[in-house]
Design an enzyme around this catalytic site. Structure first.
Site, PDB file in Angstrom:
ATOM      1  CG  HIS A 104      -1.969   1.085   1.386  1.00 42.35           C
ATOM      2  ND1 HIS A 104      -1.738   2.350   1.435  1.00 42.35           N
ATOM      3  CD2 HIS A 104      -3.222   0.846   1.142  1.00 42.35           C
ATOM      4  CE1 HIS A 104      -3.155   2.726   1.577  1.00 42.35           C
ATOM      5  NE2 HIS A 104      -4.085   2.034   1.391  1.00 42.35           N
ATOM      6  CG  ASP A 143       0.341  -2.518   5.935  1.00 35.95           C
ATOM      7  OD1 ASP A 143      -0.595  -2.608   6.695  1.00 35.95           O
ATOM      8  OD2 ASP A 143       0.224  -1.730   5.033  1.00 35.95           O
ATOM      9  CD  GLN A 182      -6.670  -4.720   4.116  1.00 32.79           C
ATOM     10  OE1 GLN A 182      -7.831  -5.518   4.251  1.00 32.79           O
ATOM     11  NE2 GLN A 182      -7.001  -3.442   3.521  1.00 32.79           N
ATOM     12  CE  LYS A 242      -7.326  -0.725   6.173  1.00 39.46           C
ATOM     13  NZ  LYS A 242      -8.370   0.092   5.018  1.00 39.46           N
ATOM     14  CB  CYS A 275      -3.760   3.215  -1.580  1.00 32.99           C
ATOM     15  SG  CYS A 275      -4.832   4.577  -1.315  1.00 32.99           S
TER      16      CYS A 275
END
Lengths: 420, 142
Positions: free
Chosen positions: A137, A214, A217, A240, A378
């Site tokens: 991202h 990261d 997700q 999220k 993104c």
């Protein structure tokens, strides 16, 4: 909910998800956009919120609101207690060793920027290298580019295979004596690929290189055990994973936070201040300057507990079933190209349709009450890698159903008709 | 909502077969971009004696942005700078919904097909991307 009730409902939980019961917890799923039932397939952008989280937010502002770590009065003490309870819930959710490894941020982006700034200041010099990948991202690319501009360091990117997986051989060969940090995504937001993070961490650690993941997700979908994964830093967002917007988490293993200089200066992050010199508080306070989004942090605990009670393994099985069905049905449509076909993907289906731009797909689906994302997500370097400027992306979560997969497919037939 | 209001047949036609697609070597080139979605257009523009003598485009984008660019090139070719600016104003009012309930300005010709865009706020930028590129090109040409 208290711990006794939590344990009871955990025991009562069946192996398969009771999706109808889950859906009843999400008030927004009852709305009818443009007169149609809502089919929300954009949870990778932000998830919807259960009543329990909304109630916690309301309860906080109606009964518990005060500033934290400041007052001696009832509300300040209560707000501080609630805030710290979420920190402990987050520690448990991650299986972190200590609450001092958990810093609250605004979101994943802020967590990565914090590391880029503070780790960069302490450890990155001209000629050093930072390794990211082509599937990142933008929020795990741009902070490192800014660091490289400031420091004279060099950014390297791990290539991605045709199925949308990291090329691990190339990854290994990118690691060198000047590599200071590896910063990779755990789960790709555009493709759904789940990267083999334990192997990645092992490869990097064998060379003494720390790893930032990261987790934006990953945290909504996977049972996370940071001690098993071994990563040095993990950043993710509350919104999220059923939580409110405005709260994110940065985990740093062991004494990492103590080795980093402060990110922002202000109240709450200090030990003592004189005009001549300031000494700083220990982590996590040192990295939480100013009044945070206390209400959202407090309500975030309800999101964590909702996921724990439902069971991340059961959620993952449910999503896999939805993605498998969607992949089979959408993939069989004429002119459809699936982008990202790695095995064991998280709840994301990215695709293009010959002769129809993803925006037009999304607009037509929207007219049928179906919310998907269209665009580059993104991840422009990844889109370039796959030779498309944009994809349509349907993403699935615990409240989605097979009927909604069917609605998506019916909507795509309608797209074909309009653009025939 | 009637989808036909957005995807008028003439828009779908220009999306399928964009007019004035291509490049004018040696002409003024302007890149238009929509950073939100990654759509892009490259406009090449030739102005002689204040008249747009040729305009072409290439790029990547949705049906709305592609058809808008295609129909724009037809609308402004042979027009003076001032005439092109007037068409832009009329088109802009149309897609922004500023024209209200009044029937669209007849001078817009087939561009009136974009009236439906005003009901899709997220798509207004798609419709205006090529026009902003044109205006930038014209300002550079002056």
């Amino acid at each position: 909910m208290n711990t006794v009730a939590m344990a009871d409902s955990a025991r009562a939980a069946a192996p398969a998800l009771d999706v109808e019961r889950i859906r009843a917890d999400f008030p927004i799923l009852q709305i009818r956009p443009r007169g149609r039932p809502l089919v929300y397939l954009d949870s990778a952008a932000t998830s919807q919120k259960p009543r329990q989280v909304i109630d916690a937010l309301r309860r906080y502002y109606e009964e518990e609101n005060g500033n934290i770590h400041r007052g001696v009065h009832y509300l300040s003490e209560l707000a501080t207690l609630r805030y710290d309870e979420t920190r402990e819930a987050t520690r448990r959710f991650l299986n972190a060793e200590s609450v001092n490894e958990v810093v609250f941020t605004r979101n994943t982006t802020e967590g990565i920027n914090l590391v880029a700034s503070s780790f960069g200041q302490a450890f990155v010099r001209a000629g050093d290298e930072i390794v990211v990948s082509l599937m990142e991202h933008h929020s795990n690319i741009v902070p490192w580019q800014l660091l490289c501009e400031r420091s004279g360091a060099v950014l390297r990117a791990v290539p991605v295979t045709d199925t949308g997986e990291l090329d691990l051989g190339a990854f290994e060969s990118l690691l060198g004596p000047r590599t200071r940090l590896v910063a990779l995504t755990w789960v790709s937001n555009s493709l759904g690929t789940v990267n083999p993070v334990e192997r990645i961490v092992a490869i990097a650690h064998a060379r003494g290189i720390p790893v930032l993941l990261d987790g934006a997700q990953a945290a909504p979908h996977l049972a996370i055990d940071v001690r098993a994964v071994g990563c040095d830093f993990l950043a993710f967002s509350g919104h999220k994973m059923l939580g409110p917007t405005g709260v994110g988490v940065l985990y740093a293993r062991g004494d990492w936070f103590d080795r980093l200089p402060p990110y922002q200066g202000g109240g709450d992050m200090i030990d003592t201040v004189t005009i001549e010199k300031t000494t700083y508080a220990k982590a996590p306070s040192r990295f939480e300057a100013g009044t945070p989004d206390i209400g959202s942090v407090v309500a975030f605990r309800a999101a964590i507990e909702y996921l724990e009670r439902t069971g991340l393994d059961a959620i993952q099985r449910h999503e896999h079933a939805l993605v498998a069905e969607a992949t089979a049905q959408v993939g069989a449509l004429p002119g459809v190209r699936l982008v990202g076909t790695a095995p064991g993907k998280a709840g994301v289906l990215s695709f293009t349709m010959e002769g129809v731009h993803p925006h037009d797909i999304a607009t037509i689906l929207d007219q049928h009450g179906i919310a998907i994302r269209a665009g580059h997500h993104c991840t422009q370097p990844l889109m370039q890698r796959f030779g498309c400027g944009a994809t349509a992306r349907a993403s699935f979560y615990l409240y989605n159903t097979m009927d909604e997969v069917n609605a998506l497919v019916a909507g795509l037939h309608r797209v074909r008709e309009v653009f025939a | 909502m009637d989808l036909g209001a957005l995807y008028e047949e003439v828009i779908l036609d220009h999306n399928r077969s964009p007019r004035n697609w291509g490049d004018i070597p040696g002409a003024t080139h302007v890149d238009g971009r929509n950073p939100l979605c990654g759509d892009r257009i490259t406009l090449s523009l030739q102005v002689e004696d204040d008249v747009i003598t040729d305009v072409r485009f290439t790029g990547e984008g949705c049906a709305i942005s592609k058809a808008s660019a295609s129909m724009m090139t037809q609308a402004v070719k042979g027009k003076t700078r001032k005439e092109a600016e007037a068409i832009f104003e009329g088109f802009h009012d149309l897609v922004m919904g500023k024209a209200g309930t009044a029937p669209p300005d007849k001078s817009l010709g087939s561009l009136r097909a974009f009236a439906g865009v005003s009901r899709f706020p997220a798509r207004v930028k798609c419709a205006t991307m090529a026009w902003h590129a044109l205006r930038e090109g014209l300002s550079r040409e002056s």
